[in-house]
Write an enzyme that holds these catalytic residues in place. Structure first.
Site, PDB file in Angstrom:
ATOM      1  CE  LYS A  23      15.350  36.732 -12.128  1.00  0.00           C
ATOM      2  NZ  LYS A  23      15.446  38.553 -11.916  1.00  0.00           N
ATOM      3  N   GLY A  80      23.339  38.131  -4.179  1.00  0.00           N
ATOM      4  CA  GLY A  80      22.254  39.114  -3.871  1.00  0.00           C
ATOM      5  C   GLY A  80      22.014  39.111  -2.436  1.00  0.00           C
ATOM      6  CB  THR A 129      16.813  37.213  -2.480  1.00  0.00           C
ATOM      7  OG1 THR A 129      16.193  38.959  -2.258  1.00  0.00           O
ATOM      8  CG2 THR A 129      16.486  36.543  -3.593  1.00  0.00           C
ATOM      9  CB  ALA A 130      20.331  34.470   0.353  1.00  0.00           C
ATOM     10  CD  GLU A 136      30.147  34.260  -3.511  1.00  0.00           C
ATOM     11  OE1 GLU A 136      30.498  34.939  -2.619  1.00  0.00           O
ATOM     12  OE2 GLU A 136      30.859  33.324  -3.992  1.00  0.00           O
ATOM     13  CB  CYS A 148      28.803  42.834  -2.247  1.00  0.00           C
ATOM     14  SG  CYS A 148      30.528  42.212  -3.192  1.00  0.00           S
ATOM     15  CD  GLU A 201      24.868  45.120   1.519  1.00  0.00           C
ATOM     16  OE1 GLU A 201      23.763  44.410   1.523  1.00  0.00           O
ATOM     17  OE2 GLU A 201      25.871  44.525   1.068  1.00  0.00           O
TER      18      GLU A 201
END
Ligand code: NAD
Length: 482
Positions: free
Chosen positions: A177, A230, A234-235, A252, A285, A383
């Protein structure tokens, strides 16, 4: 200027070796000029269910396919990537705004390498047998089953294939996805896998939004591995969705990495590496977005750095002379500017940039350096994921280490010094998955890659990838009667 107009990209899903549409689509716009470049199938639980079914059905035959044949097919996919390298580079640049020259020279060759590397590694994956009181121990890497792979927009095909290649090499089947802001190159990859002869259902692609297509995919109990790259929020959703099924996860995530410049460093090199942190408009990242510079060289460093960064050529990323392209999306640009404006309001200074670039229109943000921000302020600890660096100074080595480790992240750290003993001492104390000493972004697929703290869970690369995508089995055999 190269254009996507001549490169047909199918906007549908790829499920069980066939194109599958959805009742609705969403628009995909280029960050370069806002042009509509694709209408993409808007996947939901219906399509993810079908894709997992296809992957589940294809799994036993693919898992039983000899390693040499799996490796041959991965090399055939790499051949296909190389054959379509220009198309992939142009489509990716148009879709995510990263530099065409990087896609042509670095990223797309690396995509092909991802397949070749894991194909070759598979053929040498072995653990020597050993004996226990005359019994033989044989360690094997058994494929786990269906893998759900969820990827972001900042390096779409590179990050997706870093997961797809080892997952397939290990004998798993895959449902990818990709990010909704960059759906196009994954669709070209589906064509390439079919041309390479990959059996139907081994690689599947579901397009769509995270909440609509990603969420049902990671919650499907038939999925046996989830690999996600991501953001941290979301993780957390994905980890919660994986919990009821106890699905193993690889995460990651983001970073806020330091780039530490000691007074004994090669200052030219330090300035060069610091300016590199603006690559991909800061949407990397691993970027060392916190410049930590020893007091005694801070003024000289800042003068040289701002001169070099101000000379960066910002513009259309399809122009091979451009250094800095647009950011991905209006929402993201507003988020970047929000961080900067709040920092300025709180009393920090923009030693460089500090606003979007109105001359270019669209989504271009000026390379920015923020000085004088409080060490615990969000611009220093969170971030930003844009072309925004902060600069802090330190006096002692201990202070440098303390500042470097003062965030909730731990993805990478870059250290510049002329003293090998100091390099060893400091790198041992840094909380980071990767430490670069007097270099940046040197990455080998053999190396473990991942983050400490909230930058991630687990490591991928080399044997670590196979450890993640497989169930390790130890078969212990009693001696056979003679
Ligand atoms: P994101 O978390 O918003 O989205 C990533 C993917 O997750 C997208 O495909 C999205 O559709 C999907 N998603 C969203 N919600 C979901 C849900 N509930 N269930 C399942 N899937 C869902 O991240 P992004 O903005 O696309 O990417 C930027 C982030 O990625 C940054 O934090 C960056 O540091 C990080 N990143 C990390 C690495 C690394 O290797 N550590 C590499 C690149 C990017």
């Amino acid at each position: 200027m190269p254009t996507v107009a001549d490169i047909p990209v199918n906007g549908d899903h790829w499920i069980g070796g066939q194109r599958v549409s959805s009742p609705t689509t969403f628009d995909d716009h280029s960050p370069i000029d806002g042009h509509l470049i694709g209408q993409i199938a808007r996947g939901t639980a219906t399509e993810t269910h079908a894709a997992v079914t296809a992957a589940h059905t294809a799994f036993p035959a693919w898992a039983a396919t000899p390693r040499t044949e799996r490796a041959r097919l991965l090399h055939a996919i790499a051949d296909g990537v190389e054959k379509r390298l220009n198309d992939l580079a142009i489509v990716e640049t148009t879709d995510n705004g990263a530099l065409l020259r990087s896609h042509l020279r670095g990223v797309m060759p690396r995509v092909a390498h991802n397949f070749r590397f894991f194909a070759d590694w598979l053929l040498h994956l072995d653990h020597p047998d050993f004996t226990t009181r005359g019994h033989t121990n044989h360690v094997s890497w058994d494929p786990a089953g269906v893998c759900a792979l969820i990827t972001p927009w900042n390096a779409p095909l590179m990050l997706a294939t870093w997961k797809i290649a080892p997952a397939l090499a290990a004998g798993n089947t895959v449902v990818l996805k990709p990010a909704e802001w960059t759906p196009l190159t994954a669709s070209l990859l589906a064509d390439i896998t079919a041309e390479a002869g990959l059996p139907p259902g081994v690689f599947n692609l579901v397009q769509g939004y995270g909440a609509e297509a990603g969420a049902p995919l990671v919650a499907d109990p038939r999925v046996r591995r989830i690999s996600f790259t991501g953001s941290v929020p979301t993780a957390r959703h994905i980890a919660a969705a994986a919990a009821p099924n106890l699905t193993p996860l690889s995460l990651e995530l983001g970073g806020k990495s330091p780039l530490i410049v000691f007074a004994d460093a090669d200052l030219d090199l330090a300035v060069t590496l610091a300016v590199e942190q603006y690559d991909n408009a800061g949407q990397v990242c691993l970027a060392g977005t916190r410049l930590l510079v020893e007091d005694s060289v801070a003024e000289e460093f800042t003068t040289r750095f701002t001169a070099r960064a101000a000379a960066l050529h910002q513009g259309d990323p399809r122009d091979l002379t451009v250094d800095l392209g647009p950011n991905i999306h209006p929402t993201h640009l507003a988020r970047i500017d929000g961080f900067v404006q709040r920092a300025l309001t709180a009393g920090a200074t923009a030693a460089l940039g500090g606003a979007p670039n109105p001359d270019l229109g669209g989504l271009y943000y000026r390379p920015t350096l923020i000085t004088g921000a409080a060490p615990d302020s969000e611009i220093v600890t969170e971030e930003v994921f844009g072309p925004v660096l902060t600069l802090q100074t330190f006096t002692t080595e201990d202070q440098a280490v303390q500042l470097a480790n003062a965030t909730r992240f731990g993805l990478a750290a870059t250290l510049l010094t002329g003293d090998p003993d100091r390099a060893e001492r400091v790198s041992a104390q840094l909380v980071a998955g990767t430490v670069w000493v007097n270099c940046f972004f040197v990455r080998d697929l053999q190396a473990p890659f991942g983050g400490a703290r909230q930058s991630g869970v687990g490591r991928e690369g080399g044997t670590w990838s196979f450890d993640f995508y497989c169930d390790l089995k130890n078969t212990v055999s009693a001696p056979w009667a003679k």
